[in-house]
Design a protein around this motif. Structure first.
Motif, PDB file in Angstrom:
ATOM      1  N   LEU A  97       9.399  -0.496   5.963  1.00  0.00           N
ATOM      2  CA  LEU A  97      10.256  -0.532   4.783  1.00  0.00           C
ATOM      3  C   LEU A  97      11.607   0.089   5.120  1.00  0.00           C
ATOM      4  O   LEU A  97      11.756   0.730   6.166  1.00  0.00           O
ATOM      5  CB  LEU A  97       9.590   0.244   3.635  1.00  0.00           C
ATOM      6  CG  LEU A  97       8.181  -0.216   3.224  1.00  0.00           C
ATOM      7  CD1 LEU A  97       7.657   0.675   2.108  1.00  0.00           C
ATOM      8  CD2 LEU A  97       8.180  -1.670   2.805  1.00  0.00           C
ATOM      9  N   PRO A  98      12.584  -0.063   4.256  1.00  0.00           N
ATOM     10  CA  PRO A  98      13.911   0.504   4.546  1.00  0.00           C
ATOM     11  C   PRO A  98      13.902   2.012   4.767  1.00  0.00           C
ATOM     12  O   PRO A  98      14.744   2.532   5.512  1.00  0.00           O
ATOM     13  CB  PRO A  98      14.736   0.132   3.302  1.00  0.00           C
ATOM     14  CG  PRO A  98      14.078  -1.081   2.761  1.00  0.00           C
ATOM     15  CD  PRO A  98      12.614  -0.901   3.029  1.00  0.00           C
ATOM     16  N   ASP A  99      12.972   2.716   4.139  1.00  0.00           N
ATOM     17  CA  ASP A  99      12.946   4.177   4.275  1.00  0.00           C
ATOM     18  C   ASP A  99      11.697   4.691   4.981  1.00  0.00           C
ATOM     19  O   ASP A  99      11.324   5.852   4.823  1.00  0.00           O
ATOM     20  CB  ASP A  99      13.091   4.852   2.905  1.00  0.00           C
ATOM     21  CG  ASP A  99      11.997   4.443   1.918  1.00  0.00           C
ATOM     22  OD1 ASP A  99      11.287   3.438   2.182  1.00  0.00           O
ATOM     23  OD2 ASP A  99      11.849   5.110   0.887  1.00  0.00           O
ATOM     24  N   GLY A 100      11.043   3.842   5.782  1.00  0.00           N
ATOM     25  CA  GLY A 100       9.886   4.334   6.526  1.00  0.00           C
ATOM     26  C   GLY A 100       8.862   3.257   6.778  1.00  0.00           C
ATOM     27  O   GLY A 100       9.168   2.066   6.846  1.00  0.00           O
ATOM     28  N   ARG A 101       7.618   3.675   6.909  1.00  0.00           N
ATOM     29  CA  ARG A 101       6.520   2.761   7.259  1.00  0.00           C
ATOM     30  C   ARG A 101       5.303   3.049   6.389  1.00  0.00           C
ATOM     31  O   ARG A 101       5.051   4.196   6.016  1.00  0.00           O
ATOM     32  CB  ARG A 101       6.165   2.928   8.736  1.00  0.00           C
ATOM     33  CG  ARG A 101       4.900   2.207   9.187  1.00  0.00           C
ATOM     34  CD  ARG A 101       4.693   2.303  10.684  1.00  0.00           C
ATOM     35  NE  ARG A 101       5.627   1.429  11.400  1.00  0.00           N
ATOM     36  CZ  ARG A 101       5.728   1.372  12.716  1.00  0.00           C
ATOM     37  NH1 ARG A 101       4.960   2.166  13.469  1.00  0.00           N
ATOM     38  NH2 ARG A 101       6.588   0.548  13.290  1.00  0.00           N
ATOM     39  N   VAL A 102       4.541   2.005   6.106  1.00  0.00           N
ATOM     40  CA  VAL A 102       3.251   2.127   5.421  1.00  0.00           C
ATOM     41  C   VAL A 102       2.174   1.647   6.387  1.00  0.00           C
ATOM     42  O   VAL A 102       2.279   0.547   6.945  1.00  0.00           O
ATOM     43  CB  VAL A 102       3.209   1.282   4.127  1.00  0.00           C
ATOM     44  CG1 VAL A 102       1.867   1.489   3.425  1.00  0.00           C
ATOM     45  CG2 VAL A 102       4.355   1.647   3.206  1.00  0.00           C
ATOM     46  N   VAL A 103       1.151   2.478   6.610  1.00  0.00           N
ATOM     47  CA  VAL A 103       0.011   2.107   7.442  1.00  0.00           C
ATOM     48  C   VAL A 103      -1.226   2.049   6.557  1.00  0.00           C
ATOM     49  O   VAL A 103      -1.492   2.973   5.784  1.00  0.00           O
ATOM     50  CB  VAL A 103      -0.206   3.116   8.590  1.00  0.00           C
ATOM     51  CG1 VAL A 103      -1.470   2.760   9.377  1.00  0.00           C
ATOM     52  CG2 VAL A 103       1.006   3.144   9.516  1.00  0.00           C
ATOM     53  N   LYS A 104      -1.961   0.951   6.675  1.00  0.00           N
ATOM     54  CA  LYS A 104      -3.186   0.771   5.893  1.00  0.00           C
ATOM     55  C   LYS A 104      -4.390   0.783   6.814  1.00  0.00           C
ATOM     56  O   LYS A 104      -4.431   0.067   7.816  1.00  0.00           O
ATOM     57  CB  LYS A 104      -3.135  -0.553   5.129  1.00  0.00           C
ATOM     58  CG  LYS A 104      -4.370  -0.819   4.271  1.00  0.00           C
ATOM     59  CD  LYS A 104      -4.234  -2.136   3.514  1.00  0.00           C
ATOM     60  CE  LYS A 104      -5.439  -2.390   2.622  1.00  0.00           C
ATOM     61  NZ  LYS A 104      -5.281  -3.669   1.859  1.00  0.00           N
ATOM     62  N   LYS A 105      -5.359   1.622   6.493  1.00  0.00           N
ATOM     63  CA  LYS A 105      -6.617   1.645   7.232  1.00  0.00           C
ATOM     64  C   LYS A 105      -7.514   0.518   6.692  1.00  0.00           C
ATOM     65  O   LYS A 105      -7.865   0.506   5.515  1.00  0.00           O
ATOM     66  CB  LYS A 105      -7.311   2.996   7.068  1.00  0.00           C
ATOM     67  CG  LYS A 105      -6.578   4.151   7.735  1.00  0.00           C
ATOM     68  CD  LYS A 105      -6.675   4.062   9.242  1.00  0.00           C
ATOM     69  CE  LYS A 105      -6.086   5.271   9.935  1.00  0.00           C
ATOM     70  NZ  LYS A 105      -6.244   5.241  11.396  1.00  0.00           N
ATOM     71  N   LEU A 106      -7.868  -0.420   7.551  1.00  0.00           N
ATOM     72  CA  LEU A 106      -8.556  -1.624   7.107  1.00  0.00           C
ATOM     73  C   LEU A 106      -9.970  -1.345   6.613  1.00  0.00           C
ATOM     74  O   LEU A 106     -10.449  -2.023   5.697  1.00  0.00           O
ATOM     75  CB  LEU A 106      -8.584  -2.645   8.244  1.00  0.00           C
ATOM     76  CG  LEU A 106      -7.205  -3.131   8.721  1.00  0.00           C
ATOM     77  CD1 LEU A 106      -7.355  -4.074   9.910  1.00  0.00           C
ATOM     78  CD2 LEU A 106      -6.440  -3.812   7.591  1.00  0.00           C
ATOM     79  N   LEU A 107     -10.655  -0.372   7.193  1.00  0.00           N
ATOM     80  CA  LEU A 107     -12.042  -0.113   6.812  1.00  0.00           C
ATOM     81  C   LEU A 107     -12.171   0.717   5.546  1.00  0.00           C
ATOM     82  O   LEU A 107     -13.130   0.562   4.791  1.00  0.00           O
ATOM     83  CB  LEU A 107     -12.778   0.573   7.965  1.00  0.00           C
ATOM     84  CG  LEU A 107     -12.905  -0.239   9.261  1.00  0.00           C
ATOM     85  CD1 LEU A 107     -13.642   0.568  10.321  1.00  0.00           C
ATOM     86  CD2 LEU A 107     -13.633  -1.555   9.011  1.00  0.00           C
ATOM     87  N   THR A 108     -11.225   1.593   5.300  1.00  0.00           N
ATOM     88  CA  THR A 108     -11.340   2.525   4.167  1.00  0.00           C
ATOM     89  C   THR A 108     -10.365   2.242   3.037  1.00  0.00           C
ATOM     90  O   THR A 108     -10.553   2.721   1.920  1.00  0.00           O
ATOM     91  CB  THR A 108     -11.108   3.971   4.634  1.00  0.00           C
ATOM     92  OG1 THR A 108      -9.747   4.117   5.071  1.00  0.00           O
ATOM     93  CG2 THR A 108     -12.042   4.324   5.784  1.00  0.00           C
ATOM     94  N   GLY A 109      -9.288   1.500   3.309  1.00  0.00           N
ATOM     95  CA  GLY A 109      -8.276   1.245   2.296  1.00  0.00           C
ATOM     96  C   GLY A 109      -7.270   2.353   2.121  1.00  0.00           C
ATOM     97  O   GLY A 109      -6.358   2.242   1.298  1.00  0.00           O
TER      98      GLY A 109
END
Length: 366
Positions: A97-109
């Motif tokens: 994103l413009p102000d950083g990053r989002v990481v999603k854990k696929l197994l836990t959400g």
């Protein structure tokens, strides 16, 4: 035209619905991570995990906010992170994103949002507190790397104020060897990540406040680890063949103070030497020999480490892993021990201790 989503915009409604009423300060050297949460239960679990590092006072403060909630459903164009060669299970996706990053854990959400000094974990944090621990530790790792350290895929122990970095390819038994060495009275520095920096004429190694995660084979072969396994598991796993034990996915957190006594987790110390494990599970005798790293670049892949998804780059063109020359320039003429042949943790522990004591005399200022 709709503007791109931002971390601030995504977090605003989540924070409005989750009053932050609990706090925990954990300090690693001169860095204090201030963990805030809407969950008393999460803070209590984190306080138990970080019990050797509780308290404030660090010159640098890093805020982390952990929101206990259901798995968030953010409509973002996530890209799946491909695994390293040899690893097939997909674990994470991410979106910049413009102000950083989002990481999603696929197994836990679980979602992790970070950038420009803001750090958030959102989702079922209590049930997946190990992932929150990793996020907190990654904030500290990033801080060390941005101060000039290089990242090593390695464990670490220390004796007499001098440290040994133990590296090896995935599955080589770095943690198992470190814990075997601990039986000889050493201190524990790190489990799987070590940051190395140059300070004056010497090197300093800094670990991560993460407890070793050990398999049943490691526990059954190290009497100090007895507290981590109950009687039922001990009986069940003792009946399995040795070869099968090492490949089990079942893991235990081995708390250093429970297994080896109070005050044995040191986190940082001068670095005296580097060990590279190249051994194999066969009947050949274990060997240990000194090598010159500049002549053995084939060993370097064992410890060179990509910074990973949780590192915020200041320049998009910045490489995710430092060059071989950068590692060689940092390490200079540091003593290096190659361990080859068949796996023998008892013999290797003795070889590492002898090497550390020799290396300590070679690297100490005259």
């Amino acid at each position: 035209m709709q503007s791109a989503p931002t971390i601030a915009g995504l977090m605003a409604p989540i924070l409005a619905d989750a009053p932050i009423t609990h706090r925990l300060d954990v300090t690693f050297g001169d860095v204090t991570v201030v963990v805030s949460s809407n969950s008393k239960g999460l803070i209590e679990k984190l306080a138990n995990y970080y019990r050797d590092f509780i308290g404030g006072g660090g010159a640098t403060l890093i805020p982390v906010t952990a929101i206990e909630a259901g798995p968030p459903d953010l409509e973002l164009p996530f890209a799946v992170k491909q695994r390293e060669p040899g690893k097939t299970k997909l674990k994470e996706s991410y979106c910049d994103l413009p102000d950083g990053r989002v990481v999603k854990k696929l197994l836990t959400g679980l979602l992790f949002l970070f950038g420009h000094g803001d750090n958030y974990a959102v989702g079922p944090c209590i049930d997946n507190d190990n992932q929150v621990v990793n996020f907190i530790n990654n904030r500290f790792i990033e801080h060390c790397l941005k101060r000039g350290a290089l990242l090593f895929h390695a464990a670490g122990v220390a004796e007499g104020g001098a440290g040994l970095v133990i590296s090896g390819f995935s599955g080589a038994g770095k943690s198992t060897l470190a814990l075997e060495i601990m039986r000889h009275g050493t201190d524990f520095v790190s489990n799987d990540r070590v940051m190395v920096s140059r300070e004056g004429a010497g090197l300093v190694m800094t670990g991560v406040a993460k407890m070793p995660r050990v398999n049943p084979g490691t526990v059954l072969n190290n009497p100090n680890l007895a507290p981590v396994m109950d009687a039922e598991d001990r009986e069940r796993f003792s009946a399995l063949p040795q070869a099968e034990l090492w490949d089990l996915e079942h893991k235990y957190d081995a708390f250093i103070d429970d297994c080896f006594g109070k005050g044995r987790f040191k986190l940082s110390c001068p670095m005296a030497g580097l060990v590279v494990l190249r051994w194999k599970r066969d009947a050949s005798p274990m060997t240990a020999s000194r090598v010159r790293l500049r002549d053995r670049r084939d060993l370097m892949a064992a410890f060179m480490k990509d910074v990973g998804l949780f590192y915020e780059f200041e320049d998009a063109a910045e490489p995710s892993i430092a060059s071989q020359n950068a590692y060689l320039d940092l390490l200079g003429d540091l003593p290096v021990l190659e361990i080859d042949g068949g796996v023998d943790f008892h013999k290797a522990a003795q070889a590492c201790l002898e090497f550390l004591r020799q290396a300590r005399t070679e690297t100490q200022p005259s």
